[in-house]
Design an enzyme around this catalytic site. Structure first.
Site, PDB file in Angstrom:
ATOM      1  N   LYS A   1     -45.125   8.115  23.116  1.00 46.32           N
ATOM      2  CA  LYS A   1     -46.156   8.224  21.745  1.00 46.32           C
ATOM      3  C   LYS A   1     -45.931   6.817  21.348  1.00 46.32           C
ATOM      4  O   LYS A   1     -44.882   6.019  21.520  1.00 46.32           O
ATOM      5  CB  LYS A   1     -45.658   9.052  20.820  1.00 46.32           C
ATOM      6  CG  LYS A   1     -44.257   9.259  20.110  1.00 46.32           C
ATOM      7  CD  LYS A   1     -44.132   8.172  19.022  1.00 46.32           C
ATOM      8  CE  LYS A   1     -42.608   8.043  18.752  1.00 46.32           C
ATOM      9  NZ  LYS A   1     -42.278   6.830  17.894  1.00 46.32           N
TER      10      LYS A   1
ATOM     11  N   ASP B   1     -40.022  14.478  17.041  1.00 40.34           N
ATOM     12  CA  ASP B   1     -41.311  14.031  17.547  1.00 40.34           C
ATOM     13  C   ASP B   1     -41.807  15.337  18.771  1.00 40.34           C
ATOM     14  O   ASP B   1     -42.947  15.311  19.421  1.00 40.34           O
ATOM     15  CB  ASP B   1     -41.027  12.769  18.364  1.00 40.34           C
ATOM     16  CG  ASP B   1     -40.965  11.602  17.369  1.00 40.34           C
ATOM     17  OD1 ASP B   1     -41.494  11.629  16.333  1.00 40.34           O
ATOM     18  OD2 ASP B   1     -40.118  10.605  17.967  1.00 40.34           O
TER      19      ASP B   1
HETATM   20  P1  ATP Z   1     -37.072   8.151  19.086  1.00 37.92           P
HETATM   21  O1  ATP Z   1     -38.153   7.133  18.811  1.00 37.92           O
HETATM   22  O2  ATP Z   1     -37.687   9.434  19.394  1.00 37.92           O
HETATM   23  O3  ATP Z   1     -35.976   8.530  17.995  1.00 37.92           O
HETATM   24  P2  ATP Z   1     -36.522   6.530  21.351  1.00 37.92           P
HETATM   25  O4  ATP Z   1     -37.678   6.507  21.991  1.00 37.92           O
HETATM   26  O5  ATP Z   1     -36.151   5.134  20.394  1.00 37.92           O
HETATM   27  O6  ATP Z   1     -36.426   7.859  20.512  1.00 37.92           O
HETATM   28  P3  ATP Z   1     -35.134   7.996  23.585  1.00 37.92           P
HETATM   29  O7  ATP Z   1     -35.473   7.238  24.635  1.00 37.92           O
HETATM   30  O8  ATP Z   1     -35.758   9.093  23.010  1.00 37.92           O
HETATM   31  O9  ATP Z   1     -35.523   6.720  22.449  1.00 37.92           O
HETATM   32  O10 ATP Z   1     -33.837   7.943  23.456  1.00 37.92           O
HETATM   33  C1  ATP Z   1     -32.861   7.920  22.408  1.00 37.92           C
HETATM   34  C2  ATP Z   1     -31.358   8.293  22.945  1.00 37.92           C
HETATM   35  O11 ATP Z   1     -31.473   9.753  23.026  1.00 37.92           O
HETATM   36  C3  ATP Z   1     -30.974   7.535  23.971  1.00 37.92           C
HETATM   37  O12 ATP Z   1     -30.123   6.366  23.849  1.00 37.92           O
HETATM   38  C4  ATP Z   1     -30.258   8.656  24.837  1.00 37.92           C
HETATM   39  O13 ATP Z   1     -28.762   8.470  24.723  1.00 37.92           O
HETATM   40  C5  ATP Z   1     -30.623   9.883  24.147  1.00 37.92           C
HETATM   41  N1  ATP Z   1     -31.184  10.788  25.038  1.00 37.92           N
HETATM   42  C6  ATP Z   1     -30.903  12.193  25.390  1.00 37.92           C
HETATM   43  N2  ATP Z   1     -31.804  12.749  25.979  1.00 37.92           N
HETATM   44  C7  ATP Z   1     -32.632  11.733  26.628  1.00 37.92           C
HETATM   45  C8  ATP Z   1     -33.611  11.915  27.749  1.00 37.92           C
HETATM   46  N3  ATP Z   1     -33.865  12.982  28.225  1.00 37.92           N
HETATM   47  N4  ATP Z   1     -34.144  10.716  27.764  1.00 37.92           N
HETATM   48  C9  ATP Z   1     -33.952   9.404  27.081  1.00 37.92           C
HETATM   49  N5  ATP Z   1     -32.905   9.448  26.213  1.00 37.92           N
HETATM   50  C10 ATP Z   1     -32.199  10.796  25.913  1.00 37.92           C
END
Ligand code: ATP
Length: 312
Positions: free
Chosen positions: A18, A145
């Protein structure tokens, strides 16, 4: 009784990333979350999650940034699958194979996408009939989300982002995403910087802007470019100044607008069309302003089961 032979051997579901077209952040609530007024758009960068019956719960991760994704009980896809099993009474463990295309810790909700894909895949695998509202509530327990990534499209998110209302949107938008090299940004770290910046000042309740709504209804990328906004951008840029440089480069190379995606650090640059997006992506990498770019269009579908390949 269903024989083992009739059970699908594995189910794969695909969920999108997203971008927040608008991210209005309100005051910190007593539960530590912030009230948000956001407009989400699902974009065509996907993670795939395959759920297969197994003797014990587990997951493996391949693809982009796989090494920084937990494979223990902290993995959001596993959290989601186990919660669905608990609520539906389907106790059969699964092994989840996650293939990532969405940058990790980039502000594009990759972990939440994996959770949404795991819910959809396990629901199919276990033949769980659950009302949409109930699945949304369960998804919201996993992460703010996750309900949106089940829905996809373009939608307003309220509450802490988990209350999703679809928005009438027209047209296809062409995005160039620039993952900022190095460590991602942790969402709590960015919100803590937002709170510190507003210390001693009143933060008003956020309301979804009329401008972004009429822009997505018009289908005009220039109108949307003028309406993009993110209250967390100053904090993400302060934590990683490289983000500001990338935004500057994207604008210099013809982006209609460039903002931080969610809590960052990925930069989302909006182009006027497909050709312009290709030109922008090439300019950003050829000039050395970006090491890596990802092109995607939005809006796209939410999490959905992929057809099982026919064995011949
Ligand atoms: P958001 O914007 O939803 O807070 P993001 O996009 O910045 O998140 P994500 O890629 O969702 O970041 O990952 C955030 C943290 O979640 C990562 O650093 C990781 O440790 C943890 N995590 C847990 N499960 C997953 C997964 N399936 N894929 C990615 N990260 C994951």
């Amino acid at each position: 009784m269903t024989s083992a032979l009739e059970l699908p051997p594995a189910v794969t579901a695909r969920a999108p990333a997203k971008v927040n077209l608008e991210l209005g952040v309100g005051p910190r609530r007593d539960d530590g979350y912030h009230d948000l007024a956001t407009v989400y758009q699902a974009v065509g960068l996907h993670d795939d999650v395959t759920a297969a019956p197994a003797d014990e719960w587990g997951c493996t991760v391949t693809g982009r940034d796989a090494g920084s994704v937990p494979t223990d009980e902290g993995n959001l896809a596993l959290v989601a699958a186990r919660l669905l099993a608990e609520r539906s009474g389907a106790r059969q463990p699964v092994h989840l194979s996650i293939h990532k295309q969405i940058p990790v810790a980039g502000g594009m909700a990759g972990g939440s996408a994996d959770a949404a894909a795991a819910l959809v895949a396990c629901q199919e695998l276990w033949s769980v009939a659950m009302e949409r509202d109930e699945l949304d509530r369960l998804a919201a327990e996993v992460g703010s989300d996750v309900p949106f990534l089940l829905h996809g499209g373009t939608a307003v998110g309220s509450g802490r982002g988990e209350l999703v209302t679809p928005v009438l949107a027209q047209g296809t938008y062409h995005w160039v995403f620039v993952p900022v090299p190095g460590e991602g940004l942790s969402t709590p770290e960015v919100y803590a910087a937002f709170d510190a910046r507003h210390e001693g000042r009143r933060v008003s309740e956020p309301t979804p802007g009329a401008e972004v709504m009429s822009a997505v209804r018009s289908g005009d990328p220039s109108a949307l470019a003028a309406a993009l906004s993110n209250d967390l951008q100053p904090d993400a840029v302060a934590l990683q100044p490289r983000i500001g440089e990338i935004i500057g480069a994207a604008l210099e190379f013809g982006a209609l607008a460039a903002i931080v995606s969610g809590s960052g650090p990925t930069v989302a640059a909006l182009a006027s069309g497909q050709e312009a997006a290709i030109d922008l992506a090439v300019s950003l990498t050829a000039s050395g302003a970006a090491e890596d770019v990802l092109r995607a269009t939005g809006p796209v579908h939410g999490a959905q089961v992929l057809p099982t390949p026919r064995l011949t």
